[in-house]
Structure formats: structure tokens, C-alpha cells
Scaffold this active site. Sequence first.
Site, mmCIF file in Angstrom:
data_model
loop_
_atom_site.group_PDB
_atom_site.id
_atom_site.type_symbol
_atom_site.label_atom_id
_atom_site.label_comp_id
_atom_site.label_asym_id
_atom_site.label_seq_id
_atom_site.Cartn_x
_atom_site.Cartn_y
_atom_site.Cartn_z
ATOM 1 N N GLY A 15 -17.463 31.148 10.053
ATOM 2 C CA GLY A 15 -16.816 30.937 8.752
ATOM 3 C C GLY A 15 -15.883 32.072 8.349
ATOM 4 O O GLY A 15 -15.781 33.104 9.020
ATOM 5 N N LEU A 17 -16.026 34.056 5.718
ATOM 6 C CA LEU A 17 -16.648 35.302 5.263
ATOM 7 C C LEU A 17 -16.956 36.208 6.455
ATOM 8 O O LEU A 17 -16.681 37.409 6.444
ATOM 9 C CB LEU A 17 -17.937 35.003 4.481
ATOM 10 C CG LEU A 17 -18.556 36.236 3.869
ATOM 11 C CD1 LEU A 17 -17.824 36.639 2.592
ATOM 12 C CD2 LEU A 17 -20.034 36.035 3.576
ATOM 13 N N GLU A 220 -6.449 37.385 -11.491
ATOM 14 C CA GLU A 220 -5.864 37.378 -10.147
ATOM 15 C C GLU A 220 -4.669 36.439 -10.109
ATOM 16 O O GLU A 220 -4.595 35.492 -10.892
ATOM 17 C CB GLU A 220 -6.908 37.012 -9.085
ATOM 18 C CG GLU A 220 -7.843 35.904 -9.485
ATOM 19 C CD GLU A 220 -8.985 35.687 -8.500
ATOM 20 O OE1 GLU A 220 -9.020 36.337 -7.460
ATOM 21 O OE2 GLU A 220 -9.817 34.825 -8.797
ATOM 22 N N ASP A 239 -18.021 30.659 -11.320
ATOM 23 C CA ASP A 239 -17.484 31.399 -10.185
ATOM 24 C C ASP A 239 -17.369 32.901 -10.489
ATOM 25 O O ASP A 239 -17.583 33.733 -9.605
ATOM 26 C CB ASP A 239 -16.100 30.823 -9.843
ATOM 27 C CG ASP A 239 -15.505 31.424 -8.592
ATOM 28 O OD1 ASP A 239 -16.217 31.483 -7.572
ATOM 29 O OD2 ASP A 239 -14.318 31.849 -8.621
ATOM 30 N N HIS A 244 -19.859 38.259 -11.527
ATOM 31 C CA HIS A 244 -19.054 39.488 -11.566
ATOM 32 C C HIS A 244 -18.809 40.015 -12.995
ATOM 33 O O HIS A 244 -18.956 41.210 -13.254
ATOM 34 C CB HIS A 244 -17.702 39.270 -10.896
ATOM 35 C CG HIS A 244 -17.777 38.595 -9.561
ATOM 36 N ND1 HIS A 244 -18.793 38.834 -8.670
ATOM 37 C CD2 HIS A 244 -16.966 37.687 -8.958
ATOM 38 C CE1 HIS A 244 -18.594 38.105 -7.576
ATOM 39 N NE2 HIS A 244 -17.502 37.400 -7.734
ATOM 40 N N LYS A 349 -2.668 40.953 -10.330
ATOM 41 C CA LYS A 349 -4.088 41.075 -10.013
ATOM 42 C C LYS A 349 -4.580 42.393 -10.590
ATOM 43 O O LYS A 349 -4.012 43.458 -10.315
ATOM 44 C CB LYS A 349 -4.310 41.069 -8.502
ATOM 45 C CG LYS A 349 -5.794 41.224 -8.139
ATOM 46 C CD LYS A 349 -6.071 40.824 -6.708
ATOM 47 C CE LYS A 349 -7.511 41.116 -6.311
ATOM 48 N NZ LYS A 349 -8.473 40.128 -6.735
HETATM 49 C C1 BG6 Z 1 -15.200 35.444 -5.653
HETATM 50 C C2 BG6 Z 1 -14.756 34.160 -6.277
HETATM 51 O O1 BG6 Z 1 -16.559 35.669 -5.883
HETATM 52 O O2 BG6 Z 1 -14.442 36.510 -6.216
HETATM 53 C C3 BG6 Z 1 -13.264 33.950 -6.083
HETATM 54 O O3 BG6 Z 1 -15.471 33.085 -5.702
HETATM 55 C C4 BG6 Z 1 -12.474 35.138 -6.572
HETATM 56 O O4 BG6 Z 1 -12.821 32.767 -6.745
HETATM 57 C C5 BG6 Z 1 -13.047 36.412 -5.981
HETATM 58 O O5 BG6 Z 1 -11.136 34.963 -6.157
HETATM 59 C C6 BG6 Z 1 -12.396 37.628 -6.597
HETATM 60 O O6 BG6 Z 1 -12.827 38.762 -5.889
HETATM 61 P P1 BG6 Z 1 -11.939 40.075 -5.807
HETATM 62 O O7 BG6 Z 1 -12.770 41.029 -5.033
HETATM 63 O O8 BG6 Z 1 -10.663 39.692 -5.138
HETATM 64 O O9 BG6 Z 1 -11.701 40.484 -7.235
#
Ligand code: BG6
Length: 493
Positions: A15, A17, A220, A239, A244, A349
Site C-alpha cells: 500500500g 503508506l 492544506e 479525518d 490531529h 499549507k
Molecule cells: C491525514 C488525513 O491523517 O492527515 C489527510 O487523513 C490529511 O486527509 C493528512 O491530508 C494531513 O497530514 P499532514 O501531515 O500533511 O498535515
Amino acid sequence: FADNSCILVIFGGTGDLAHRKLMPALYNLLCQNQLPPNLAIVALGRRDIASDEYNYGVYESIIKFARFDLEETNWSQLRDKIYYKKLNFTDSSDFVELKTFLDKLEQKHGTGGNRIYYLAVAPEFFNVITQRLNDNGMAKNQGSWQRVVIEKPFGRDLPSAQKLNRVITGVFSERNTYRIDHYLGKEMLQNIMVIRFANMLFEPIWNNQFIDNVQITSCETVGVGSRGNYYEQSGALRDMVQNHMLQLLTLTAIEPPASLDTESIRDEKVKVLRSLEQFSPNDAFKNVVRGQYGPGYIDNEPVSGYRQEKNVSPTSGTETFVAFKANIHSFRWANVPFYIRTGKRAPVKSTEIIIQFKPLPRVLYARLFGQLNPNLLVIKIQPKEGVFFQFNAKKPGTESIIVPVQMDFCQNCRLDNNSPEAYERLLFDILRGDSTLFARWDEVEYSWRFVDNIASAWQEQQPEFPNYAAGSTGPAAAQTLLARDGREWLHTG
Ligand code: BG6
């Protein structure tokens, strides 16, 4: 590393990841001599490909995504540890074969029965994989350890998260369960506590006597890309907010822990989540804004709206933006609003935490000049990592003019400072058995409680989407949310 010897088994080895994050992170760790010497890595996938072919893919991913340049001796050391094996997650006989395979590798690499099972797969497979590992006696071995790593999403609401947790903790103990929130692996998230608790300048004033409000933004430029199927089920609330954004809030608001050990820190994090004001449906309508992007421009290039993305319904009611005002019921934070926002297809971003301090009493300069600019402390998480501080000073010259000036410390702007990737730190910690940077079950539980209240209020009303253009800062209602309190969203660039 003597007792950190292990086999790392990656479910979902073919995958995205595994290719973009895990393998490059393992390579980075190897380059820094941070992998245990007795390590085997088994990538599992449904595709029937030879190990050589698999390794070639890994080689290419490392060139593309690792922060250390590919160097043949390092690569060959890593390659010698990697094995690819075909496995159908739902087929129990495949697990019998896997067991034999792992037992043999154990002998070859001297890994002493220790295992890490990394579930980098779609959440519908979490249950079945855990069960099969258990049924085949691969989850518990006397005298050795077995850890499980779960990628998000951990459920899609509290009941499903509880159900999943029961299955997992029925097999692996809480201590051996590593729930990933990759934001916790980011350098500057780990730095929040240091900035707060290692500076006389900040800790004494980190409360409602001195702080006016806190703003946390993570936006982002990317849209939903090829993840329409997943995102339609999730939306920005599940999400980004459930994990986060609430982690960012928690670390900003946390009380000093009794010590720096894992459970002391986690206990304090949970306390913040428990003190978060829960929204009634009415509060949710008042304090939470949702948005969905329509067509627009990013970097002057036209981009389509969310409803036109692949695998997205043309009448989708899924949110790609959330902003809310949270209150924390504690003596420290009473009357200090936390404004949080996150969205896709923003103009830039950026993830940052802005602490806005209260104005001074209107005497001396404040009396002469009227409202002065507020002191701001900004913790920059990404893409720039650092701390920015704004204060007032006299403009050089004979006239008395007061201007805001800035101190801007950027730790990743220097060419020689190449910060570790989040997954690098997280894998390092899993290998050495430190779960501080992973979500404990009660953190997950309380954050779902908070999010579920919002989700269920939303179900009662049809949103009017799309309500912001791609490349804009979000729906107008997000501005009103702060304007109502006489404030505005700040950004420091
Ligand atoms: C992921 C989300 O957990 O975090 C994504 O599923 C998002 O949708 C991403 O784009 C953002 O992560 P980072 O590290 O780019 O801020």
C-alpha cells in the site's frame, strides 16, 4: 537494542503508506544506526509478486521519499532484512503458513519471538487480522513481546471505536497497542511541552489571566485526490478533528504532568479532553462551522470542486472544512476560547498554534496610542517549524511611533537541519516500546464523544454546499464565528 530484536510484520505492505512512509522511515532509521541489529521486516500483500520485485519498488520509494540519499551499502543492509509474502487477510490457511514462515525467520534473524504487527490496511480488516493472529497463536508468546500498531481511523464514532477496541484489547494488552496519530510524531508537537514547561518566560503566563484566545489552524492546499471513497465516509470532522486537531488542542492546554513518563503525560491529556465543553445540538449550530469546497484556483491553476472529485457523490453533503470554538472548563482556561479550523483546498499549507495575549491596561503608551498590537506567540508546526513572537517596540527615529516587531526562530529553514519525518520517530518508538506518542484508549474515547455530538447535530440539518471556493480561506461563516466575539483569524505567514 538487545531486547528490541523483532520481526516487523506489515499488513498492507504494497500500500501507499508502506511505500511512501514506512519503508523510507525504516531506511532513515538505518542510516542513523537506530534499527535493532536483529530485525526482519515482512511485508504482506494480496498481490502475487516476487520478493525481488517488491524490493525494487521499495528501492524506488526510498529514492523518492527518504530524507537520506540512497547509498548502496545502507540499502543492501535494509534489503537483506525485507521479505515479501502474499497473504489473503480473510483466508485462515494463509495465516497458518504465515506462522511457519515467521517461526523460520525468527531462527534466521535471532529475533527471539518478539513481533510488531503493523496494520496498514483498511479499517474493515482490523478485526479479522487481529482474530486470525490470535487464533493461530501468534499474538502471545511466553517470554517475548507482541505489539500491534493501528492506523487511523480508529472507528467512525464512539460505538464502532469501542467495538474495535474490545476486539484488539481482547488479544493485545493496552500497553502493547499503538494507536497512530502521525501528528504526534511531528517534531514541533513534541516541542510544545518543552516550550511551555522549560521556559520561565511562558509557563507562568500560560493561563486565562494573560491569554486572550488560542487559534489552531491546520489547512492544506490538496483536495481529496484519489481518496474519495474513504473521505465520503469520513469528512474533515472525523479525518482531522477527532485526532490531529484535538491532539494539538490537548498539548496546548495540558497541565504540567507529575513527571515525563508515558502515563503521567497521557493522564493529563485525558484531563483536558474530559474538560472540553460538550456541545448540545444548539451549541453545535452556534459554535461549529462546516464547509465544502467548490471549484476554484490553487496557485493560479483551476481545480475542480469536491463534488466533481473521483468517487464523490455529485450531491455530497461531506464537509472538507471545519471551524469551531471550544471552551475548556478548568481554572486555567475559563473564558479563553480555543478557535480551531482545518480544511482542504486552502490557499497555503500551514499548521500553527497562535497564542494571543491580552491587551495591557490603557495607561502610558496604550493610553496615548490607543489599542496596541497584541503580543503573539506562534508555534509553527509545518511547513516551517519554529516559534514566532510578536511584541511592540519603538520605531527608530525621533517621533514616538510604536510598531509590532517579530522574533522568528525557524528550526528547519537552515539547510543542514533536516528534521526527522513523523513516521521515523513513531517507528523508532514502537521498536523500543515507548508509547508516549500514541493515543491511549481513553483519549480516543473522549475525542469521539466530542466529535459525535457535532456529527449528530449535523445530521439534523442539510448543509448548503459548496460554500467556499477552492483556494479561499473557507466559508464566510468561519469569519463570523470570530467576528461575533470581536476577533478575527490571525495568520503570521
Ligand atoms: C491525514 C488525513 O491523517 O492527515 C489527510 O487523513 C490529511 O486527509 C493528512 O491530508 C494531513 O497530514 P499532514 O501531515 O500533511 O498535515
